[in-house]
Design a protein around this motif. Structure first.
Motif, PDB file in Angstrom:
ATOM      1  N   THR A 232      -9.767   1.060 -10.431  1.00  0.00           N
ATOM      2  CA  THR A 232      -8.703   1.891  -9.878  1.00  0.00           C
ATOM      3  C   THR A 232      -8.622   1.721  -8.372  1.00  0.00           C
ATOM      4  O   THR A 232      -7.521   1.692  -7.799  1.00  0.00           O
ATOM      5  N   GLY A 255     -11.136   4.090 -16.547  1.00  0.00           N
ATOM      6  CA  GLY A 255     -11.025   5.216 -17.456  1.00  0.00           C
ATOM      7  C   GLY A 255     -12.309   6.017 -17.509  1.00  0.00           C
ATOM      8  O   GLY A 255     -13.367   5.562 -17.080  1.00  0.00           O
ATOM      9  N   GLU A 385     -16.283   6.585 -13.455  1.00  0.00           N
ATOM     10  CA  GLU A 385     -16.489   5.527 -14.444  1.00  0.00           C
ATOM     11  C   GLU A 385     -17.815   4.821 -14.171  1.00  0.00           C
ATOM     12  O   GLU A 385     -18.013   4.243 -13.109  1.00  0.00           O
ATOM     13  N   TYR A 411      -8.495  10.268 -14.816  1.00  0.00           N
ATOM     14  CA  TYR A 411      -8.112   9.125 -15.636  1.00  0.00           C
ATOM     15  C   TYR A 411      -7.389   9.550 -16.914  1.00  0.00           C
ATOM     16  O   TYR A 411      -7.410  10.714 -17.293  1.00  0.00           O
ATOM     17  N   SER A 456      -5.378   5.751 -14.319  1.00  0.00           N
ATOM     18  CA  SER A 456      -5.688   4.640 -15.215  1.00  0.00           C
ATOM     19  C   SER A 456      -4.621   3.559 -15.229  1.00  0.00           C
ATOM     20  O   SER A 456      -4.768   2.576 -15.959  1.00  0.00           O
TER      21      SER A 456
END
Length: 480
Positions: A232, A255, A385, A411, A456
């Motif tokens: 991201t 995510g 993440e 996310y 996301s």
């Protein structure tokens, strides 16, 4: 035995790089060299973009009959299928992906995608005549968007490259791909397959390199669209550049997905299905359900079931067909995952299983399957993440709170709902803020859009929607 490549695949052939810099490929299991490839320079990117530009503008590829483009994609699929064993082993050696998964995705799924978009190219109408309420007709035309810059990560390097190549070529675009330096050998095998398939010169080009080279490619004046899969943080920078340049972009990013285990779920079926949903590729999967949401009425039972299942997984050499968890892709990435585990401990989560390196393995970038319980959804390990075999079990009371916790995330890429009542599970699934979600399992469908909401990403891959993102629309008014 090591594999060495000395040339880059640009403009339909193998050309000498403009510098002597090289990228080393390392075996994630043994930490020994696998080979090396040339590192592309900005001058090589210029050559690749110019080749794609010429192929798109002058070769007739963009305007060729869809049947011919489909034939080229099918030849590419045939050439790739012949190299499936070499390709899948190469990926598993580089990033630690268990061979069984590599064969399924990097081999079979990649070939299936090429054949899917070959069929879609011939079945999709590129012109539609629409009646206007004003009393005349309008011809809506779809045409290829142009030269595509595609940046691919190291975790599923083949299938994620093909998710860009297949719909772009089906639409009539030309493409320049920058593979991750973490997995580069596979991209040269792909190039060899493209050469055998006689993909026209300049339609596909590969320029391996790092982040700086990717930034140069993204902002190149000869590029018409960007397709990126990765973190991201990197996606935000690419989005900023594309926004400034008014350049279309597809971003498939990170995510922190949730597996919602409802209070009537069969835990044996849950643990059977969570392997792919939560731990595929050693947890190095963007849509992995690493937040396990468990009802308070069965919380201890869920923690015990998840821990027992995780402890039963075979950790080892990814080339062993029985291995379920292999090493992580690099020493740097293992250190990052271990840092998250330390953070989980420090923030008060209860370590139930794992938390370190496997005791019986003395080399390779392994992290033992790890389970945390009593996790606060606001904690670092629940919000960021991790990208490794680390699961956090979070308690909830009632379906509404489960949905609230699932949605309490920056996310929204994957997810799953587990229940013996499919209608109840569907009702919950509809309320989770995510781009994809599975009911009593999670299987990616190549005929349906895949992508995320919130941090996301932007846009979709797979399905007809992906091909549409490589096309632009023109309305031709016919008032006469």
């Amino acid at each position: 035995m090591t594999v060495t490549y000395d040339k880059l695949f640009i403009d339909g052939g193998w050309v000498a790089p403009t510098t002597d810099r090289r990228i080393e490929a390392i075996n994630a299991t043994t930490e020994e060299p696998l080979g090396s490839v040339p590192e592309a320079s900005e001058a090589d990117v210029d050559r690749a973009v110019q080749a794609a530009r010429t192929a798109f503008d002058e070769s007739g590829w963009a305007t060729t009959n869809p049947t011919e483009r489909a034939a080229a994609l099918n030849r590419f699929a045939d050439a790739l299928e012949k190299r499936a064993e070499l390709l899948t082993r190469s990926v598993s050696l580089q990033n630690g992906m268990p061979l069984s998964l590599s064969e399924q995705f990097e081999g079979g799924y990649a070939v299936a995608l090429l054949r899917y978009y070959a069929a879609l190219a011939t079945s999709t109408e590129n012109e539609e005549r629409r009646p206007s309420p004003l009393g005349f007709d309008t011809l809506v035309q779809r045409s290829p968007i142009g030269v595509v810059a595609a940046i691919v990560p190291w975790n599923y390097p083949v299938v994620l490259a093909i998710t860009k190549i297949a719909p772009a070529l089906a639409a009539g675009c030309a493409i320049v791909l920058k593979p991750s330096p973490g997995t580069v050998l596979d991209s040269f095998i792909l190039a060899e397959a493209a050469e055998e398939a006689q993909i026209p010169a300049g339609v596909i080009n590969w320029v391996p390199g790092g982040r700086e080279l990717g930034a140069y490619l993204v902002s190149h004046p000869g590029v018409d669209k960007v397709a990126f899969t990765g973190s991201t943080a990197a996606g935000r920078l690419i989005a900023e550049n594309c926004g400034r340049l008014m350049r279309p972009v597809t971003l498939e990013l990170g995510g922190k997905s949730a597996a919602l285990i409802l209070d009537d779920a069969d835990l044996n079926k849950v643990t059977e299905g969570l392997y792919f949903a939560s731990l595929a590729n050693n947890g190095q999967t963007c849509m992995a359900c690493t937040r396990i949401l468990a009802p308070s009425s069965r919380y201890d039972e869920v923690v015990d079931a998840i821990s027992a299942w995780m402890s039963s997984l075979k950790v080892g050499d990814p080339l062993d067909p029985s291995t379920q968890v292999g090493p992580l892709a690099s020493a740097e990435h293992r250190n990052r995952v271990e840092g998250f585990i330390d953070k989980g401990r420090a923030e008060g989560a209860r370590l139930v299983l794992g938390g370190g390196r496997p005791k019986d393995i003395d080399r390779g970038w392994f992290v033992a399957p790890t389970v945390f319980a009593d996790v606060d959804n606001a904690s670092t390990i629940a919000q960021q993440e991790i990208f490794g075999p680390v699961l956090s079990v979070i308690k909830y009371d009632g379906d509404d709170e489960a949905i609230k916790i699932a949605n309490d995330s920056d996310y929204g890429l994957g997810g799953s709902v587990w229940s013996n009542d499919s209608e109840r599970a569907m009702s919950v699934a509809r309320r989770v803020q995510t781009g994809t979600i599975g009911v009593n399992g999670y299987v990616i469908d190549l005929n349906a859009p895949f992508g995320g909401v919130k941090a996301s990403g932007i846009g979709r891959e797979f399905g007809p929607e992906a091909m549409s993102s490589y096309q632009q629309l023109k309305s031709i008014y016919l008032p006469g």
